[in-house]
Design a protein around this motif. Structure first.
Motif, PDB file in Angstrom:
ATOM      1  N   GLU A 185      54.254 -29.234   6.854  1.00 37.79           N
ATOM      2  CA  GLU A 185      53.531 -28.018   7.172  1.00 37.79           C
ATOM      3  C   GLU A 185      54.511 -26.906   7.462  1.00 37.79           C
ATOM      4  O   GLU A 185      55.681 -27.134   7.703  1.00 37.79           O
ATOM      5  CB  GLU A 185      52.657 -28.229   8.415  1.00 37.79           C
ATOM      6  N   GLU A 186      53.990 -25.689   7.447  1.00 40.14           N
ATOM      7  CA  GLU A 186      54.790 -24.555   7.869  1.00 40.14           C
ATOM      8  C   GLU A 186      54.682 -24.431   9.373  1.00 40.14           C
ATOM      9  O   GLU A 186      53.613 -24.566   9.949  1.00 40.14           O
ATOM     10  CB  GLU A 186      54.290 -23.264   7.216  1.00 40.14           C
ATOM     11  N   GLN A 221      42.030 -15.292   5.941  1.00 40.37           N
ATOM     12  CA  GLN A 221      41.995 -16.261   4.845  1.00 40.37           C
ATOM     13  C   GLN A 221      43.360 -16.898   4.678  1.00 40.37           C
ATOM     14  O   GLN A 221      44.390 -16.225   4.753  1.00 40.37           O
ATOM     15  CB  GLN A 221      41.594 -15.539   3.563  1.00 40.37           C
ATOM     16  N   ASN A 222      43.374 -18.206   4.455  1.00 43.13           N
ATOM     17  CA  ASN A 222      44.625 -18.907   4.200  1.00 43.13           C
ATOM     18  C   ASN A 222      45.209 -18.389   2.880  1.00 43.13           C
ATOM     19  O   ASN A 222      44.597 -18.555   1.825  1.00 43.13           O
ATOM     20  CB  ASN A 222      44.371 -20.415   4.112  1.00 43.13           C
ATOM     21  N   PRO A 223      46.380 -17.733   2.896  1.00 39.36           N
ATOM     22  CA  PRO A 223      46.935 -17.167   1.653  1.00 39.36           C
ATOM     23  C   PRO A 223      47.265 -18.222   0.609  1.00 39.36           C
ATOM     24  O   PRO A 223      47.368 -17.901  -0.575  1.00 39.36           O
ATOM     25  CB  PRO A 223      48.194 -16.441   2.138  1.00 39.36           C
ATOM     26  N   LYS A 224      47.399 -19.480   1.031  1.00 36.45           N
ATOM     27  CA  LYS A 224      47.716 -20.546   0.075  1.00 36.45           C
ATOM     28  C   LYS A 224      46.472 -21.249  -0.445  1.00 36.45           C
ATOM     29  O   LYS A 224      46.562 -22.026  -1.400  1.00 36.45           O
ATOM     30  CB  LYS A 224      48.662 -21.554   0.719  1.00 36.45           C
ATOM     31  N   ASP A 225      45.325 -21.022   0.197  1.00 36.85           N
ATOM     32  CA  ASP A 225      44.085 -21.663  -0.240  1.00 36.85           C
ATOM     33  C   ASP A 225      42.925 -20.739   0.118  1.00 36.85           C
ATOM     34  O   ASP A 225      42.451 -20.733   1.258  1.00 36.85           O
ATOM     35  CB  ASP A 225      43.902 -23.018   0.443  1.00 36.85           C
ATOM     36  N   GLN A 269      39.952 -21.611   2.352  1.00 32.72           N
ATOM     37  CA  GLN A 269      40.158 -21.930   3.762  1.00 32.72           C
ATOM     38  C   GLN A 269      40.303 -20.676   4.608  1.00 32.72           C
ATOM     39  O   GLN A 269      40.876 -19.667   4.177  1.00 32.72           O
ATOM     40  CB  GLN A 269      41.405 -22.797   3.954  1.00 32.72           C
ATOM     41  N   TYR A 275      41.788 -19.515   8.540  1.00 30.88           N
ATOM     42  CA  TYR A 275      42.724 -20.027   9.538  1.00 30.88           C
ATOM     43  C   TYR A 275      42.609 -19.186  10.808  1.00 30.88           C
ATOM     44  O   TYR A 275      42.169 -18.031  10.793  1.00 30.88           O
ATOM     45  CB  TYR A 275      44.168 -20.011   9.026  1.00 30.88           C
ATOM     46  N   TYR A 335      43.321 -24.848  10.271  1.00 28.17           N
ATOM     47  CA  TYR A 335      42.842 -24.535   8.929  1.00 28.17           C
ATOM     48  C   TYR A 335      41.525 -25.279   8.688  1.00 28.17           C
ATOM     49  O   TYR A 335      41.396 -26.465   9.031  1.00 28.17           O
ATOM     50  CB  TYR A 335      43.868 -24.952   7.874  1.00 28.17           C
TER      51      TYR A 335
END
Length: 557
Positions: free
Chosen positions: A60-61, A480-484, A487, A489, A499
Motif C-alpha cells: 500500500e501507499e 475519489q480514489n485516483p487509482k480506482d 472507490q 476514500y 478505501y
C-alpha cells in the motif's frame, strides 16, 4: 574527523556503498565502519528508499502528513470570480505540514493578485520552491531543481521569476543568491503572506527576506488545497534547543496567534464547507506562553494554554473534526488529555515524537524528558482514550549511539504499540551543536539500524491495525480514489485512510459508516453501510454509531 569536515561522495556512490545491506544484514560494528570512505557517505541518499521498501511490504501507499524527500507539487483549478493577469505560478513543496500550510498562503496571495496555478514548471512565470532543511537530501533536491531552472532562465532572461522560500532559504539567506544568481527572491517562512510584495521588489533586483519579524494576521489569504480538510496555524516558531534540530534557527522564536483570530479563521472555514481542521505548530503544546496574562484561578498557568485554546475553538460552526500536531512530551499534560477525551470533535489521534528510547541519548539531544516519562504520557492517554492512535518520530544513529541504546528504541516501539512512527537516520544540520561532535555514527550503521527499526515499526503497526477488523467506523470522505474511480476514500478519526466502493465525488465532505474488511498497517478497506446526517460529527453521532454497529466497546490492543 568532525562531521562538518566529511566529504559528500554523492548519491551514486552512496547507493553502491550500501548495496546488499538489507533486512538480514549483519550487525555491523562501529570499528568496522570508521574508515574515511564509509564515514564520508551520507545516509540521507538512501534513507527515503529504505522507508519506501518497508512500505512496499504492506502492499500500500503510506499516507503521511509530510511532503517527503521528493516533495509535492501544488495542483488546483483556477479560482472563480477572480480576474487573472495571464501569468502562472508553480509551487513545489518539501517538508512538513507547516510548509504545506505556508504554500497554501502563498498560493492564495498569488491568485488574489491574478496568477493561476500550473503543474508544469516550464510554463510558469513564477517558480516557488518551498524548502525543508530538516534533512540534507531534501535540501539537495532543491539545488538540483534550481540548477535546471537557472539554465532555463539564462536562455530566457526576464521571463521567469525564481523564488526559494521556507527553511533552506532562511538558513542560507544571501549565500543562496550568490550560489544561484538566477534566484530572484529568497524568503523565510515568516514572509509567506508577503510573496506578492517581494515579487514587486524583485523587479528592481534580487531580494533576501530572512529577518525575523512578527508574523501578521492574514486569515483571508490561504487558498486551501483540499475542499474538506484545512490546516490552521496556531503558533509559529520554536524555543526548544534540541541539539540536532535546525527549526529554531529557520523558523524563529515562538509566536502564538490570538485565540480570537484562530476561532475567526475556523468559523470562516466552517462557513466555506470545510469539515475538518488540523491545528498546527512546531511545538503546539507551547501555545500561549508568549501571550500576556496569567490564569485567574491562581493555578500559575498562563492565561492561555493549548488546552484552553481547544475548548475555545471547539464549537466553531460547521467544523466536525479537530486534530492537532505536533506535541512535545515535555509539555504534554493530563489536563490536555482529559480535554481531548471530553470534547467530541477532538479526534482520537496523537502525534508525539519520542526520538529515542534511551535516556542518555535523550539527554544529549536535550529533549527534556526520559523514556519513562514518555511511557507515562501514553499510559495516561490510553487510560482516558483506550482506542486512541499514537504516532511518533524516531532518530537512529545520533552521535555516540551504541547498539544497546538503539535496541532501547526498538523496545519502546514494541512496548508502546505505535500506529505509526516516522523514522530517520540522524542528519547533521548547519547551526546545530550535534553536527560538530566528533562521535558521529558511521552511515552504514545508521542504515542498518534504520532498516531494522522500519521493520519493527511495520510489524507493530500491522498488528495494531487489526483492532479495526470487522468494526464499523466513522469515515470523513475526502474524495475519489485516483487509482480506482469506483472507490471513495477518507479517514477514520484515528487518522487511517479507508478505501470503499462508493461515489467519492458525490460524498465528498460527508461522514459515512464503513465496515472494515481488511486491515493493512496504514490503510483499511471496507464497505459503506450508512451515510450520516450533515453535522453528525459535531454531536459525536459517529462515535456512538461505531459502538452500536460494531457491537462492542473499542478495546486496547
Amino acid at each position: 574527523m568532525r562531521a562538518n569536515m566529511r566529504m559528500d561522495l554523492g548519491a551514486r556512490q552512496a547507493r553502491s556503498m550500501t548495496a546488499g545491506v538489507g533486512p538480514s544484514s549483519l550487525r555491523l560494528s562501529q570499528r568496522q565502519l570508521t574508515n574515511k570512505h564509509t564515514r564520508s557517505n551520507r545516509l540521507q541518499v538512501i534513507c527515503h528508499a529504505s522507508n519506501a521498501a518497508v512500505a512496499e511490504l504492506d502492499g500500500e501507499e503510506v499516507a503521511s502528513g509530510f511532503c517527503g524527500m521528493e516533495g509535492s507539487v501544488l495542483v488546483r483549478p483556477a479560482p472563480v470570480n477572480i480576474s487573472t493577469n495571464g501569468k502562472k505560478f508553480h509551487i513545489h513543496t518539501f517538508g512538513c505540514q507547516m510548509n504545506a500550510a505556508d504554500s497554501e498562503r502563498m498560493a492564495g496571495a498569488l491568485e488574489t493578485a491574478g496568477y493561476v496555478c500550473t503543474e508544469d514548471p516550464g510554463s510558469a512565470d513564477v517558480l516557488i520552491y518551498n524548502t525543508c532543511s530538516i534533512r540534507e537530501k531534501a535540501e539537495n533536491k532543491v539545488y538540483s531543481a534550481l540548477g535546471k531552472q537557472a539554465k532555463r532562465k539564462r536562455s530566457n532572461v526576464g521571463e521567469v521569476k525564481i523564488v526559494v522560500a521556507g527553511c533552506v532559504a532562511q538558513q542560507e539567506g544571501e549565500a543562496m543568491l550568490r550560489r544561484v544568481p538566477e534566484v530572484d527572491v529568497v524568503m523565510g517562512p515568516q514572509f509567506a503572506n508577503q510573496i506578492t510584495n517581494l515579487l514587486d521588489r524583485a523587479e528592481e533586483g534580487q531580494v533576501c527576506a530572512t529577518e525575523h519579524i512578527q508574523i501578521a494576521e492574514d486569515i483571508a489569504v490561504p487558498r486551501r488545497e483540499s475542499e474538506v480538510t484545512a490546516w490552521v496555524n496556531v503558533i509559529y516558531g520554536c524555543n526548544e534547543k534540541c541539539t540536532y534540530c535546525v527549526v529554531p534557527f529557520t523558523r524563529g522564536a515562538e509566536q502564538s496567534r490570538r485565540a480570537e483570530d484562530i476561532l475567526r479563521e475556523m468559523k470562516a472555514l466552517g462557513e466555506a464547507g470545510y469539515k475538518e481542521v488540523t491545528l498546527l505548530g512546531q511545538n503546539i503544546d507551547a501555545y500561549g506562553r508568549d501571550l500576556p496574562g496569567m490564569a485567574e484561578d491562581a493555578s500559575g498557568r498562563r492565561a492561555w494554554t493549548f488546552t484552553d485554546l481547544l475548548r475555545h475553538v471547539h464549537d466553531a460552526p460547521g467544523i466536525e473534526r479537530i486534530r492537532f500536531a505536533t506535541s512535545h512530551p515535555r509539555y504534554f499534560t493530563d489536563r490536555l488529555v482529559r480535554a481531548c477525551a471530553e470534547l467530541p470533535r477532538l479526534c482520537e489521534f496523537f502525534h508525539i515524537p519520542f526520538q529515542s528510547g534511551d535516556n542518555d541519548i535523550l539527554r544529549e539531544m536535550k529533549r527534556g524528558y526520559t523514556h519513562e516519562r514518555y511511557r507515562s504520557i501514553i499510559d495516561n492517554i490510553r487510560r482516558y482514550m483506550p482506542d486512541a492512535s499514537i504516532s511518533g518520530d524516531a532518530i537512529v544513529g545520533f552521535p555516540g549511539e551504541t547498539e544497546e541504546q538503539y535496541l532501547r528504541t526498538e523496545a519502546l516501539v514494541r512496548e508502546v504499540g505505535f500506529d505509526r512512527v516516522n523514522t530517520a537516520a540522524y542528519s547533521p544540520r548547519p547551526n546545530t551543536p550535534a553536527a560538530e561532535w566528533d562521535n558521529q555514527v558511521a552511515d552504514l550503521i545508521k542504515q542498518d539500524r534504520l532498516n531494522r527499526l522500519n521493520r519493527v515499526v511495520m510489524e507493530v503497526a500491522t498488528e495494531r491495525a487489526q483492532r479495526f477488523q470487522d468494526r464499523t467506523l466513522e469515515v470523513l470522505v475526502e474524495g475519489q480514489n485516483p487509482k480506482d474511480p469506483k472507490q471513495a476514500y477518507g479517514r477514520i478519526r484515528h487518522n487511517k485512510l479507508v478505501y470503499f466502493n462508493a461515489d467519492g465525488v458525490a460524498l465528498r465532505g460527508r461522514l459515512v459508516m464503513v465496515r472494515i474488511d481488511k486491515c493493512n498497517a496504514y490503510s483499511l478497506f471496507g464497505s459503506m453501510e450508512e451515510v450520516l446526517p450533515v453535522g453528525a460529527g459535531a454531536e459525536g453521532l459517529g462515535r456512538r454509531r461505531e459502538v452500536e454497529m460494531s457491537g462492542r466497546q473499542p478495546a486496547l490492543v
